[in-house]
Write a protein that holds these residues in place. Structure first.
Motif, mmCIF file in Angstrom:
data_model
loop_
_atom_site.group_PDB
_atom_site.id
_atom_site.type_symbol
_atom_site.label_atom_id
_atom_site.label_comp_id
_atom_site.label_asym_id
_atom_site.label_seq_id
_atom_site.Cartn_x
_atom_site.Cartn_y
_atom_site.Cartn_z
ATOM 1 N N ARG B 145 0.828 -1.204 0.000
ATOM 2 C CA ARG B 145 0.000 0.000 0.000
ATOM 3 C C ARG B 145 0.865 1.258 0.000
ATOM 4 O O ARG B 145 0.546 2.246 -0.654
ATOM 5 N N VAL B 146 1.975 1.209 0.743
ATOM 6 C CA VAL B 146 2.843 2.388 0.770
ATOM 7 C C VAL B 146 3.533 2.564 -0.590
ATOM 8 O O VAL B 146 3.632 3.685 -1.098
ATOM 9 N N TRP B 180 5.367 16.415 3.299
ATOM 10 C CA TRP B 180 3.958 16.210 2.914
ATOM 11 C C TRP B 180 3.666 14.745 2.622
ATOM 12 O O TRP B 180 2.653 14.210 3.047
ATOM 13 N N ALA B 181 4.574 14.150 1.847
ATOM 14 C CA ALA B 181 4.364 12.748 1.465
ATOM 15 C C ALA B 181 4.344 11.859 2.703
ATOM 16 O O ALA B 181 3.538 10.925 2.808
ATOM 17 N N LEU B 257 8.615 7.261 1.072
ATOM 18 C CA LEU B 257 7.963 8.474 0.590
ATOM 19 C C LEU B 257 8.731 9.737 0.951
ATOM 20 O O LEU B 257 8.641 10.741 0.256
ATOM 21 N N GLY B 258 9.462 9.704 2.071
ATOM 22 C CA GLY B 258 10.108 10.913 2.557
ATOM 23 C C GLY B 258 11.459 11.146 1.889
ATOM 24 O O GLY B 258 11.954 10.307 1.134
ATOM 25 N N GLY B 259 12.034 12.300 2.210
ATOM 26 C CA GLY B 259 13.354 12.619 1.666
ATOM 27 C C GLY B 259 14.331 12.855 2.798
ATOM 28 O O GLY B 259 14.059 12.515 3.953
#
Lengths: 379, 312
Positions: B145-146, B180-181, B257-259
């Motif tokens: 899902r991620v 945000w992500a 998802l993150g940076g």
């Protein structure tokens, strides 16, 4: 039970055609889907009344009460409270408070906080709220329980909190849904009188829903008997018991002997009816057409036992064999089987420790009732 | 004549009575499970956090050692914990993790309360369908899902293409690899854990209480604040803990998802274990996180939950 006499309220406002009712219900109906819960109810309830809605479960009495409170919108018809049309007015803006059958006490608040809830909504000063809460708890005699939570109370105590909460805002109209329903018999009888005393003291109008006819008879100034969503009869407890207008009311309130017959002759002030069970029946009043079918109701305690040597009265009389005896302490009820096979009930007060003429099983008993005690039923 | 009872008779009776035996076995299973799969690994991690990093297998120094024939030496190294306080990386990661978890919990609470309220108020025939829709995502692996979220959030993903197509934006929004992500990913993944306990609390609420509040003059929002909300507080607290605690240690979502702008303690932990192969520091990170999370939760359970019980 006299109501509101001392307060200058009219004793029997419903007998005065010019009196303005406090609550007026006109042609009120409510259906849920295809099921009609209330059909065409018209009622006037006057200021200071203790008005009982009486009926079996599912007769629409609670739905009627919920429409007064504003929890249900009528499908048709009007409700006026103090002359104001209640259509579209939400519960929180009605001058009405309700005591719920389940009590609906807020479980996360103390007794005092429960009673204060309504007052806080009016933004009364803190001190005034506290004073009023204390008054209310004293009124219902639970002043010592103010800091308890509802789950720390007995059923009877919870009932008092619910009552105090519904009275705290001094509403002009209080709705009570089976207020004594969850109490045991002894407590219920005590509380009946207390409820009437509180209602008289506060001079408010009470509308109470109950399925218990004794409760309604004891407390109410007037009773509205409901059946299948419709009003059967409205009247004082005395009127309802002595002059029921229908078979349903006669049966629902107390015990009743019903004799079917046909009108024979109408005289001045009395009517003669012939019946298959007890021969001729004479009732007071005239006006019925000869040949019309009619049912006469006689209450068991209004039938007398005739002594064996007494002369035959010629009407309202008969003979039966005792089949059952119910000894109730204060009185005994005898079930007589008539020659036609019909069974009737006859009640006698047990005035002495030993009756002069004891009645036993299988005795033959002659009976008679006064013409004034037979009530012709219209339906 | 009966023989005098020996001290252990009572214990043996209790253990050997059929019902008593069943009871003992039934109690042994969950306690044994907790001991084997929770307490023991935890103790091992605790042990490693007090050792020193070595280039060996296993890559840490033993805690207990025979120095010579007659000396048993216990070496507790606090250097790893010291490093947590001294290296900015860890402090920043902890603070950022707590911030991300707190904001995500707050957003989940707002969304989740609304959803739970809506479901609890809906007609009975819809209610189970709606609950199913909340639960259905669990049928797919969390990881998948991620991953799928990437397809939504990337520069030429579903969201950007939709907004570009509608003409709302003329440049794709840079969502991927930003905070945000991470927020979107955490809120999406953990929302059901907020909805379900709140729904359970609201479902138990007696509707006549709200009628009583209205009858006593409370407008609907006032009735909500004074009756519905306090009586659903247990659900709110349970849901918030279920979201907050795993979100603090979340690794997969910030990793995928993150940076670099969103350092989170889960990622730091992972890189210490696998990239640096520094098990002792990684264990210290884990222990510190546990203390950071468990202590406030225990305090809350002791005091907060008690006052909540009293309010019931």
């Amino acid at each position: 039970m006299a109501i509101g006499v001392a307060s200058g309220l009219q004793d029997k406002p419903w007998t005065d055609p010019s009196a303005r009712p406090y609550v007026r219900i006109e042609g009120l109906s409510k259906s849920f889907g295809d099921v009609a819960a209330v059909t065409g109810v018209d009622l006037d309830i006057f200021r200071g009344e203790f008005f009982a809605l009486l009926g079996a479960s599912g007769c629409g009495k609670t739905t009627l009460l919920r429409m007064l409170a504003g929890f249900e919108e009528p499908s048709s018809g009007k409700i006026y409270i103090d002359g104001v049309d209640m259509a579209g007015i939400p519960p929180h803006r009605r001058p009405v408070n309700m005591m719920f059958q389940s009590y609906a006490l807020f479980p996360h608040m103390t007794v005092a906080q429960n009673v204060a809830f309504g007052l806080q909504q009016e933004r009364l000063p803190r001190r005034e709220v506290a004073d009023r809460v204390r008054q209310m708890l004293d009124l219902v005699q639970i002043g010592g329980l103010a800091r308890r939570k509802p789950d720390q109370l007995s059923g009877g105590q919870r009932q008092r909190v619910a009552l105090a909460r519904s009275l705290a805002k001094r509403p002009k109209l209080v709705l009570l849904d089976e207020p004594l329903g969850a109490l045991d018999r002894k407590l219920r009888e005590q509380t009946q009188f207390e409820l009437v005393n509180i209602q008289e003291k506060l001079e408010t109008t009470f509308v109470v829903v109950t399925h218990d006819q004794e409760e309604a008879m004891t407390m109410a100034s007037r009773i509205c008997v409901m059946n299948a969503g419709m009003v059967e009869q409205v009247g004082t407890p005395h009127e309802i018991y002595e002059y029921p207008i229908s078979r349903f009311v006669a049966d629902f309130i107390g015990d009743a002997n019903l004799f079917d017959g046909v009108v024979d002759a109408t005289g001045t002030g009395s009517t003669r009816i012939s019946s298959a069970d007890v021969g001729d029946i004479v009732v007071e009043g005239g006006g019925a057409a000869a040949g019309a079918p009619v049912t006469v109701m006689v209450r068991p305690e209004k039938i007398q036992v005739l002594a064996p040597e007494a002369p035959d009265p010629g009407f309202n009389t008969g003979e039966g064999i005792v089949r059952e005896i119910a000894y109730l302490g204060g009185m005994s009820v005898y079930h007589l089987e008539l020659p036609s096979g019909k069974r009737i009930q006859l009640a006698r007060a047990n005035l002495m420790h030993t009756a002069e003429t004891p009645i036993g099983w299988d005795d033959r008993v002659r009976f008679h009732w006064h013409p004034a005690n037979g009530v012709p039923l219209l339906a | 004549m009966t023989s005098p009872r020996k001290p252990l008779d009572g214990f043996r009776d209790r253990l050997c009575r059929p019902a008593g035996l069943g009871r003992t076995v039934a109690l042994l299973i969950p306690y044994g499970w907790l001991l084997l799969f929770f307490a023991l690994p935890l103790l091992i991690v605790l042990k490693i956090s007090f050792s020193e990093s070595l280039l060996a297998i296993p890559p840490y120094s033993p805690l207990v050692e025979w120095v010579d024939d007659a000396t048993l030496q216990i070496r507790l190294s606090l250097a790893n914990f010291q490093q947590l306080l001294q290296d900015d990386l860890y402090v920043v990661a902890y603070l950022n993790s707590i911030k991300v978890a707190a904001v995500s919990t707050a957003v989940c609470l707002l969304l989740g309360y609304g959803m739970a309220y809506g479901i609890a108020r809906s007609a009975a025939r819809w209610r189970y369908l709606l609950l199913m829709l909340i639960v259905i995502p669990f049928w797919t692996s969390f990881l998948i899902r991620v991953y799928a979220m990437i397809g939504f959030l990337k520069d030429n993903g579903l969201v950007n293409n939709l907004l570009l197509g509608l003409g709302v934006i003329d440049q794709p929004l840079a969502i991927m690899h930003t905070a945000w992500a991470v927020y979107i990913g955490i809120v999406y993944s953990y929302l059901p854990f907020m909805v379900l306990p709140i729904y359970a609390a609201l479902d138990r609420l007696d509707p006549s209480l709200l009628e009583a509040a209205g009858d006593l003059g409370a407008r609907p929002w006032k009735a909500f604040l004074r009756v519905t909300l306090p009586l659903s507080m247990r659900g709110v607290i349970a849901g918030s803990l279920l979201v907050f605690i795993p979100a603090v240690g979340e690794f997969v979502i910030p990793e995928l998802l993150g940076g670099l702008g969103t350092p989170m303690i889960g990622r730091v932990l992972w890189s210490d274990f696998f990239a640096n192969r520094d098990w002792p520091v990684a264990s210290a990170v884990a222990v510190a996180m546990l203390v950071l999370l468990v202590v406030p939760v225990m305090l809350f359970d002791r005091y907060g939950a008690r006052s909540l019980r009293e309010r019931r």
